[in-house]
Design an enzyme around this catalytic site. Sequence first.
Site, PDB file in Angstrom:
ATOM      1  N   LYS A  54      14.372   1.809   0.841  1.00 58.30           N
ATOM      2  CA  LYS A  54      14.734   0.612   1.221  1.00 58.30           C
ATOM      3  C   LYS A  54      16.358   0.822   0.784  1.00 58.30           C
ATOM      4  O   LYS A  54      17.029   0.195   1.492  1.00 58.30           O
ATOM      5  CB  LYS A  54      13.968  -0.605   0.873  1.00 58.30           C
ATOM      6  CG  LYS A  54      12.505  -0.809   1.635  1.00 58.30           C
ATOM      7  CD  LYS A  54      11.779  -1.774   0.856  1.00 58.30           C
ATOM      8  CE  LYS A  54      10.369  -1.839   1.439  1.00 58.30           C
ATOM      9  NZ  LYS A  54       9.278  -2.726   1.075  1.00 58.30           N
ATOM     10  N   GLN A  98       9.053  -6.286  -4.457  1.00 54.05           N
ATOM     11  CA  GLN A  98       8.122  -5.296  -4.160  1.00 54.05           C
ATOM     12  C   GLN A  98       6.721  -5.610  -4.574  1.00 54.05           C
ATOM     13  O   GLN A  98       6.620  -5.918  -5.951  1.00 54.05           O
ATOM     14  CB  GLN A  98       8.423  -4.025  -4.502  1.00 54.05           C
ATOM     15  CG  GLN A  98       7.731  -2.819  -3.983  1.00 54.05           C
ATOM     16  CD  GLN A  98       7.693  -2.518  -2.660  1.00 54.05           C
ATOM     17  OE1 GLN A  98       8.766  -2.690  -1.820  1.00 54.05           O
ATOM     18  NE2 GLN A  98       6.429  -2.276  -2.005  1.00 54.05           N
ATOM     19  N   ASP A 121      11.355 -10.943   3.578  1.00 50.23           N
ATOM     20  CA  ASP A 121       9.958 -10.474   3.680  1.00 50.23           C
ATOM     21  C   ASP A 121       8.847 -11.282   4.379  1.00 50.23           C
ATOM     22  O   ASP A 121       7.979 -11.124   4.963  1.00 50.23           O
ATOM     23  CB  ASP A 121       9.283 -10.077   2.499  1.00 50.23           C
ATOM     24  CG  ASP A 121       8.983  -8.606   2.234  1.00 50.23           C
ATOM     25  OD1 ASP A 121       9.134  -7.970   3.299  1.00 50.23           O
ATOM     26  OD2 ASP A 121       8.594  -8.364   1.328  1.00 50.23           O
TER      27      ASP A 121
END
Length: 295
Positions: A54, A98, A121
């Site tokens: 990412k 994450q 997200d």
Amino acid sequence: MPFEIIDGSKMAAEIRKEIKAEVEDMKARTGKVPGLTTILVGTRPESQTYVRNKKRACKDVGIASFSYDLPEDISQKKLLKIIKESNRNPDVHGILVQLPLPAHIDEAAVQSAISVEKDVDGIHPMNIGNLVMRGRKPLFIPCTPKACLEILDRLKVKIEGRRAVVVGRSNIVGIPVAMLLLHRNATLTLCHSYTQYLPAKTIDGDILIAAAGKPGLIRGDWIKHGAVVIDVGINSVEDPTSEKGYRLVGDVVFEEAQYRASAMTPVPVGVGPMTIAMLLRNTMDSANRFLSGKK
Ligand code: NAD
């Protein structure tokens, strides 16, 4: 019947190119670039790889990344403090934590601590809530479900009125992708680990989204002839013939599915690169919202 292997890498490269041009334009106009905070807790190799990919993708398109590599035993209080700092930082337009987090950290508390306006997200309850309700618009759609829809749209797959079967009901993949398909007027079947006679459900899908995280769960003869199959699963299976001793496979047996499906995403280069492209898209859109004062 013709069969197409959906090239997620190629699609993602096109999107990254579009975003790179948008970043350059933003920089020329405002002197600013989008910024993404990535937070990694612990040393899980898969998580390290995902975060590294990412960050690399951000760098390639000119998005600034602010990264935190935190020890496994960090306290929840310290983690929440870092999130709050990023919430306040005007150079940050997106915050990604994450998952999974270590067991001593309350994942729901972390997800709720991320500012709704920086929740790239799409996991804040406010964004998920708006995603689920008809007629509402979330600020962000979770990246993997958004990638699935983007793939279908780029392939010009008709969704309205067709049968969509989703296998998996996680908050981050199964439920949001099911809702997106439903809002596009698909007739939806949502399957999970308690579903009985799964093959009898999957065989109905004109569109089949596999997101169970079970290698080779879905066999060729579970798939409707001509279906479009999006295999979200990324599963590591032992493979003594490979250098690393393992290889990545999806939830669908690709070698069998190709004789039934009309198109299918391969693993690992199908949905994966598109998920990262959607993270860049969400970060870009967020920066645009902040800089135009529409947040
Ligand atoms: P999860 O473990 O949170 O959820 C799995 C879901 O599958 C659950 O709802 C469960 O009920 C269902 N399930 C499990 N076994 C089943 C079975 N035998 N039959 C029917 N349903 C079953 O997983 P997740 O986070 O949603 O991820 C799913 C998969 O997608 C994983 O392999 C993950 O690595 C992968 N993933 C890929 C990407 C990407 O970018 N390609 C992104 C996120 C997740």
